[in-house]
Design a protein around this motif. Structure first.
Motif, PDB file in Angstrom:
ATOM      1  N   MET A   5       0.838  -1.196   0.000  1.00 58.87           N
ATOM      2  CA  MET A   5       0.000   0.000   0.000  1.00 58.87           C
ATOM      3  C   MET A   5       0.870   1.242   0.000  1.00 58.87           C
ATOM      4  O   MET A   5       2.052   1.177   0.358  1.00 58.87           O
ATOM      5  CB  MET A   5      -0.920  -0.003   1.232  1.00 58.87           C
ATOM      6  N   PRO A   6       0.307   2.403  -0.376  1.00 56.74           N
ATOM      7  CA  PRO A   6       1.109   3.627  -0.438  1.00 56.74           C
ATOM      8  C   PRO A   6       1.690   4.002   0.920  1.00 56.74           C
ATOM      9  O   PRO A   6       1.138   3.691   1.974  1.00 56.74           O
ATOM     10  CB  PRO A   6       0.102   4.680  -0.913  1.00 56.74           C
ATOM     11  N   GLU A   7       2.801   4.732   0.866  1.00 55.79           N
ATOM     12  CA  GLU A   7       3.529   5.067   2.085  1.00 55.79           C
ATOM     13  C   GLU A   7       2.680   5.864   3.070  1.00 55.79           C
ATOM     14  O   GLU A   7       2.739   5.634   4.277  1.00 55.79           O
ATOM     15  CB  GLU A   7       4.805   5.836   1.754  1.00 55.79           C
ATOM     16  N   GLY A   8       1.878   6.810   2.564  1.00 54.19           N
ATOM     17  CA  GLY A   8       1.054   7.617   3.462  1.00 54.19           C
ATOM     18  C   GLY A   8       0.075   6.773   4.246  1.00 54.19           C
ATOM     19  O   GLY A   8      -0.136   6.978   5.450  1.00 54.19           O
ATOM     20  N   PHE A   9      -0.518   5.794   3.573  1.00 52.54           N
ATOM     21  CA  PHE A   9      -1.439   4.886   4.247  1.00 52.54           C
ATOM     22  C   PHE A   9      -0.693   4.060   5.287  1.00 52.54           C
ATOM     23  O   PHE A   9      -1.175   3.883   6.415  1.00 52.54           O
ATOM     24  CB  PHE A   9      -2.101   3.967   3.227  1.00 52.54           C
ATOM     25  N   LEU A  10       0.480   3.559   4.923  1.00 51.43           N
ATOM     26  CA  LEU A  10       1.237   2.729   5.858  1.00 51.43           C
ATOM     27  C   LEU A  10       1.667   3.522   7.088  1.00 51.43           C
ATOM     28  O   LEU A  10       1.663   2.989   8.207  1.00 51.43           O
ATOM     29  CB  LEU A  10       2.466   2.145   5.170  1.00 51.43           C
ATOM     30  N   ARG A  11       2.032   4.799   6.905  1.00 49.20           N
ATOM     31  CA  ARG A  11       2.413   5.620   8.057  1.00 49.20           C
ATOM     32  C   ARG A  11       1.230   5.782   9.013  1.00 49.20           C
ATOM     33  O   ARG A  11       1.374   5.674  10.231  1.00 49.20           O
ATOM     34  CB  ARG A  11       2.900   6.990   7.581  1.00 49.20           C
ATOM     35  N   PHE A  12       0.068   6.056   8.428  1.00 47.43           N
ATOM     36  CA  PHE A  12      -1.128   6.180   9.253  1.00 47.43           C
ATOM     37  C   PHE A  12      -1.399   4.873   9.993  1.00 47.43           C
ATOM     38  O   PHE A  12      -1.707   4.870  11.192  1.00 47.43           O
ATOM     39  CB  PHE A  12      -2.327   6.550   8.376  1.00 47.43           C
ATOM     40  N   GLU A  13      -1.285   3.753   9.280  1.00 50.52           N
ATOM     41  CA  GLU A  13      -1.545   2.451   9.894  1.00 50.52           C
ATOM     42  C   GLU A  13      -0.566   2.141  11.013  1.00 50.52           C
ATOM     43  O   GLU A  13      -0.958   1.681  12.084  1.00 50.52           O
ATOM     44  CB  GLU A  13      -1.500   1.353   8.825  1.00 50.52           C
ATOM     45  N   LEU A  14       0.724   2.378  10.788  1.00 48.21           N
ATOM     46  CA  LEU A  14       1.709   2.099  11.834  1.00 48.21           C
ATOM     47  C   LEU A  14       1.428   2.947  13.060  1.00 48.21           C
ATOM     48  O   LEU A  14       1.451   2.450  14.194  1.00 48.21           O
ATOM     49  CB  LEU A  14       3.124   2.372  11.320  1.00 48.21           C
ATOM     50  N   ASN A  15       1.119   4.220  12.855  1.00 47.25           N
ATOM     51  CA  ASN A  15       0.801   5.076  14.001  1.00 47.25           C
ATOM     52  C   ASN A  15      -0.433   4.575  14.729  1.00 47.25           C
ATOM     53  O   ASN A  15      -0.527   4.659  15.961  1.00 47.25           O
ATOM     54  CB  ASN A  15       0.601   6.517  13.533  1.00 47.25           C
TER      55      ASN A  15
END
Length: 570
Positions: A498-508
């Motif tokens: 998935m796109p990086e922005g989505f992954l950052r949100f998910e990890l947070n």
């Protein structure tokens, strides 16, 4: 316990206690009343102050005392007793540990709740906008309550990690900004004009709505200032919740207690199994020796699998959902007439989430599947997302949640509307995804790879979440040493397409909401175990196990803790 839905049932004394408690919840927490679709509360605001939290805790203690003095009349009552004691008891444990008072994360805390409720409020009439205006005007007081609670929790040593404070600050600043705020566009949107078109006092009503939008932006400015100037300096850098807190939240999200180390080891094994299955499907898509990345590239280049624009996405969601309902009704599931209406919508937010909101108590507001599309995202691939439609719609959340709402004859209001257990709900939705593959709805290798892609992400979350929050040893291939946010990021990038922005949100999200993300895959595991145990029990009784009947019995229970579910279905 037997739990077959009955054609009629006389409500019991325990039902009366449960129904009265729902009214208490609605009075103390009007935002939850709106989510449940209960009328008469949409103009009111939840008290997020310490006094509001304590009032809810006192109500919980009182209803548990009432239940302790009550005698069940049948198996339905016995499930109600078990479910209410488990849920409400855990809510009290969380309250007493200051977990609710100090709750702050990027997805499910008061910072989001105060905004998200407006997605659920009806907007068709001037009266609807009176309710909205009253709630907008109440936001400054609610924000003050949030600040008071966070301040008290901080004085007791309970401060969210700085990563979560920073995420909430970013959200609050956007909602406070007159140019970027949801409240600005909401108050000036087409729904306002449509509702007020024939109102004789339309100008006065528009002015009141605009005043409410200013009040809402002011409320978020207050939150932003507190988060930036007071809470941020006190926030710890450490993301891990630690074993004691994690164990409590895991029990809450699952409605069951699991061996965390065994579950972590199982997560690693499950991840490897899914990767192997993905690689086999990738070979079908892109030829022998092809990697999963090769197959993804091939699928993304296929114009027959690409949707351009959110209008096309919404149409495809609706068509896919409607087709699933038609195919499954009266074959694999009992789907009652009111459940046939499922609306697929593009959400007004832009955070990348995909979610479901249940119908109102009277089904005047249907179940809805929402897609929150991030800014700038205009292209969508159907191979990734067909499994998501099944997850959020039928046979996933819509069938599960709306079926409970429909069970008015058997279930009291608390069980139909107020009880939600993530492991039950999200576990069922993952179970439903895999079930659709088993039933032949994922024969297309691209759709199947998409389903496995989602399952891989959920298995990775089990490993990441438990590993980071418990500080477990990290496998050498993922960095060795002890799990932390940096290792988790690389692990997530390697396993989630998935796109990086989505992954950052998910990890947070995972770092700030301990125990919730693993509830999906662990819940699926426990659902499958409950099904297998029910099949074994039927065999011991000399009965034929029918999967359709199992699903009907299970969903007719409503959302309950997974330990309660297992006992009820055995």
């Amino acid at each position: 316990m037997t739990t077959d839905a009955l054609p009629s049932r006389t409500p019991s004394a325990i039902d009366a206690i449960a129904d009265a408690y729902v009214q208490t919840i609605a009075r103390l927490d009007p935002l939850s009343a709106t989510a449940m679709g209960l009328s008469g509360y949409d103009h009111l605001m939840t008290d997020f102050s310490p006094a509001g939290h304590e009032a809810s805790a006192e109500a919980a203690r009182a209803v548990l005392a009432e239940l302790d003095a009550a005698t069940p009349q049948d198996d339905v009552d016995r499930v109600t007793l078990a479910a209410m004691r488990e849920r409400i008891g855990l809510e009290l444990e969380l309250h007493e540990a200051d977990e609710l008072l100090g709750q702050l994360n990027n997805i499910a805390s008061p910072v989001q709740a105060l905004r998200d409720v407006f997605d659920l409020m009806p907007t068709a009439t001037p009266e609807h906008w009176e309710n909205i205006t009253a709630r907008l005007d109440a936001l400054p007081g609610a924000a003050d309550g949030v600040v008071e609670s966070l301040r008290l929790a901080a004085s007791r040593g309970r401060v969210a990690p700085v990563r979560q404070v920073r995420e909430c600050l970013t959200q609050a600043e956007e909602l406070a900004d007159p140019e970027r705020s949801f409240f600005t566009t909401f108050a000036a949107g087409p729904a306002v004009e449509a509702a007020l078109a024939d109102a004789p006092d339309a100008d006065a009503r528009r002015a009141a709505i605009e005043h409410g939008a200013r009040a809402a932006r002011s409320a978020y400015a207050t939150l932003a200032a507190f988060l930036r100037d007071e809470l941020m300096p006190a926030a710890p850098e450490e993301d891990a919740a630690g074993r004691e807190r994690y164990r409590l939240w895991s029990r809450y999200f699952l409605g069951a207690e699991v061996d965390l180390e065994e579950t972590y080891a199982w997560g690693l094994e499950e991840l490897e199994r899914i990767v192997a299955e993905q690689e086999a499907v990738a070979a079908r898509i892109a030829g022998d020796g092809a990697t999963v990345e090769d197959a993804v590239a091939r699928l993304d280049e296929d114009p027959s699998r690409v949707l351009e624009g959110t209008d096309a996405l919404q149409r495809w969601m609706q068509e896919t959902s409607d087709a699933a309902v038609r195919a499954l009704r009266k074959t694999h599931f009992e789907i009652a007439e009111p459940l046939l209406a499922l609306e697929c919508r593009i959400a007004p937010t832009q955070n990348g989430g995909i979610y479901y909101t249940g119908p109102s108590d009277d089904f005047s507001r249907p179940g809805r599947m929402w897609w929150s599309v991030p800014p700038g995202v205009t292209t969508f691939t159907t191979w990734r997302e067909k499994t998501t439609v099944y997850h959020e719609g039928v046979p996933g959340h819509h069938l599960q949640i709306a079926q409970a709402v429909y069970q008015r004859v058997t279930l009291n209001t608390w069980r139909r509307l107020a009880c939600w257990v993530s492991g039950h709900g999200e576990g069922w939705a993952l179970y439903a995804e895999r079930l659709m593959a088993d039933l032949g709805f994922m024969e297309d290798p691209g759709d199947r790879l998409g389903m496995l892609d989602g399952q891989r992400m959920r298995a990775a979350r089990v490993v990441l979440d438990i590993g980071v929050h418990l500080g477990l040893p990290c496998p050498e291939r993922w960095g060795g040493g002890t799990w932390d946010a940096d290792k988790a990021w690389e692990f997530l990038r390697a396993n989630v397409n998935m796109p990086e922005g989505f992954l950052r949100f998910e990890l947070n999200r995972y770092l700030g909401w301990p125990g919730q993300a693993p509830a999906y895959k662990i819940g699926q595991r426990l659902w499958e175990a409950a099904r297998d145990e029910a099949a074994a029990a039927a065999g011991r009784r000399g009965e034929t196990f029918e999967l359709k009947d199992f699903h009907h019995r299970a969903l007719s229970l409503g959302s309950v803790g997974l330990d309660v579910l297992r006992v009820a279905l055995s």
